[in-house]
Design a protein around this motif. Structure first.
Motif, PDB file in Angstrom:
ATOM      1  N   HIS A  10       0.846  -1.211   0.000  1.00  0.00           N
ATOM      2  CA  HIS A  10       0.000   0.000   0.000  1.00  0.00           C
ATOM      3  C   HIS A  10       0.869   1.243   0.000  1.00  0.00           C
ATOM      4  CE1 HIS A  10      -1.500   3.314   2.501  1.00  0.00           C
ATOM      5  NE2 HIS A  10      -2.728   3.051   2.101  1.00  0.00           N
ATOM      6  N   LYS A  14       1.243   4.002  -3.011  1.00  0.00           N
ATOM      7  CA  LYS A  14       0.859   5.378  -2.701  1.00  0.00           C
ATOM      8  C   LYS A  14       2.003   6.340  -3.014  1.00  0.00           C
ATOM      9  CE  LYS A  14      -1.381   8.143   0.923  1.00  0.00           C
ATOM     10  NZ  LYS A  14      -0.512   9.307   0.944  1.00  0.00           N
ATOM     11  N   LEU A  52      -6.308   0.828  -0.762  1.00  0.00           N
ATOM     12  CA  LEU A  52      -6.180   2.075  -1.515  1.00  0.00           C
ATOM     13  C   LEU A  52      -7.519   2.468  -2.146  1.00  0.00           C
ATOM     14  CD1 LEU A  52      -2.744   1.196  -3.092  1.00  0.00           C
ATOM     15  CD2 LEU A  52      -3.141   3.153  -1.596  1.00  0.00           C
ATOM     16  N   ILE A  57      -7.978   6.440  -3.063  1.00  0.00           N
ATOM     17  CA  ILE A  57      -6.764   6.724  -3.824  1.00  0.00           C
ATOM     18  C   ILE A  57      -6.821   6.029  -5.189  1.00  0.00           C
ATOM     19  CG2 ILE A  57      -4.251   6.430  -3.877  1.00  0.00           C
ATOM     20  CD1 ILE A  57      -4.355   6.652  -0.789  1.00  0.00           C
ATOM     21  N   SER A 109      -0.950   6.510   4.814  1.00  0.00           N
ATOM     22  CA  SER A 109      -2.235   7.214   4.863  1.00  0.00           C
ATOM     23  C   SER A 109      -2.662   7.466   6.298  1.00  0.00           C
ATOM     24  CB  SER A 109      -3.313   6.402   4.140  1.00  0.00           C
ATOM     25  OG  SER A 109      -3.005   6.280   2.770  1.00  0.00           O
TER      26      SER A 109
END
Length: 232
Positions: A10, A14, A52, A57, A109
């Motif tokens: 993740h 990202k 995500l 995202i 995040s």
């Protein structure tokens, strides 16, 4: 404490998006290709992608693949969403089932949402929330572990807000984002839905009265069982 593998993936994806490797609206490589690149099973890769998607995202398009999400129009909602209080106010009995409960290293995040330092751990819990025994939503809630470490698990999983307020904390305001998506196979199973049915996704960052973010929640509601309304 090392993060779970899917969280590491993740974070990697990202960072790639933030660095411009994939632009807004651009399709990312298929799961088979990414799972080989990361050296993990497709199940682990799919879990990373789903986190995500849940955060807004990435977005899935049926028959087309997974894309970097476009910015959505946002509308402010008045008040803080507390599932327990809302359910009780409607004369229903709120309950929850804890799916996972883990003290761990935060994802990028989570760190950004909660303004955490590199050394801080988080408590991440997944719950199915019910109203009169009917599954309403699946919730992933992340809180700084040092804020709740003195509380019993039952105090946190039943109603975090009530527990904090009983112990002298004052709840401040929340930033909320609501959007529509389709239920994944996992969420459909949790909420007794069919895969691909409409669900509402709420992302919320809640602060204490002093402005400290204390909760980052990603919730998916069964669309036919829950609605939001706005006050202006």
């Amino acid at each position: 404490m090392e993060s779970p593998v899917y969280i590491q993936i993740h974070n990697h994806i990202k960072k790639d998006i933030e660095s411009g490797r994939w632009k807004i609206g651009e399709k990312i490589p298929p799961e088979r290709e990414l799972s080989k690149a990361f050296g993990v099973s497709r199940m682990t890769l799919r879990q990373a992608i789903q986190t995500l998607v849940d955060e807004g995202i990435l977005e899935r398009k049926v028959g087309s693949g997974t894309f970097v999400a476009r910015k959505k129009v946002q509308e402010k909602m008045i008040g803080i969403t507390s599932f327990t209080e809302i359910t009780e106010s409607q004369g229903k009995t709120p309950t929850s089932k804890t799916v996972s409960y883990l003290v761990t290293t935060p994802s990028l995040s989570e760190s950004e949402a909660l303004s955490l330092s590199d050394q801080q751990k988080v408590l991440r819990m997944e719950r199915i929330r019910y109203a009169d025994k009917l599954p309403i939503c699946f919730e992933v809630a992340t809180v700084p572990y040092d804020l709740v470490s003195q509380f019993e698990k039952s105090e946190i999983t039943s109603s975090l807000y009530k527990t904090l307020e009983k112990n002298g904390f004052e709840i401040g305001h929340a930033q909320q984002t609501v959007s529509a998506m389709l239920a994944s196979e996992r969420i459909a199973d949790f909420l007794n839905l069919k895969k691909g049915e409409a669900i509402l996704r709420l992302r919320q960052i809640t602060e204490l009265k002093d402005g400290q973010p204390f909760e980052y929640v990603r919730t998916q509601y069964a669309g036919e069982r829950y609605e939001f309304y706005l006050e202006k």
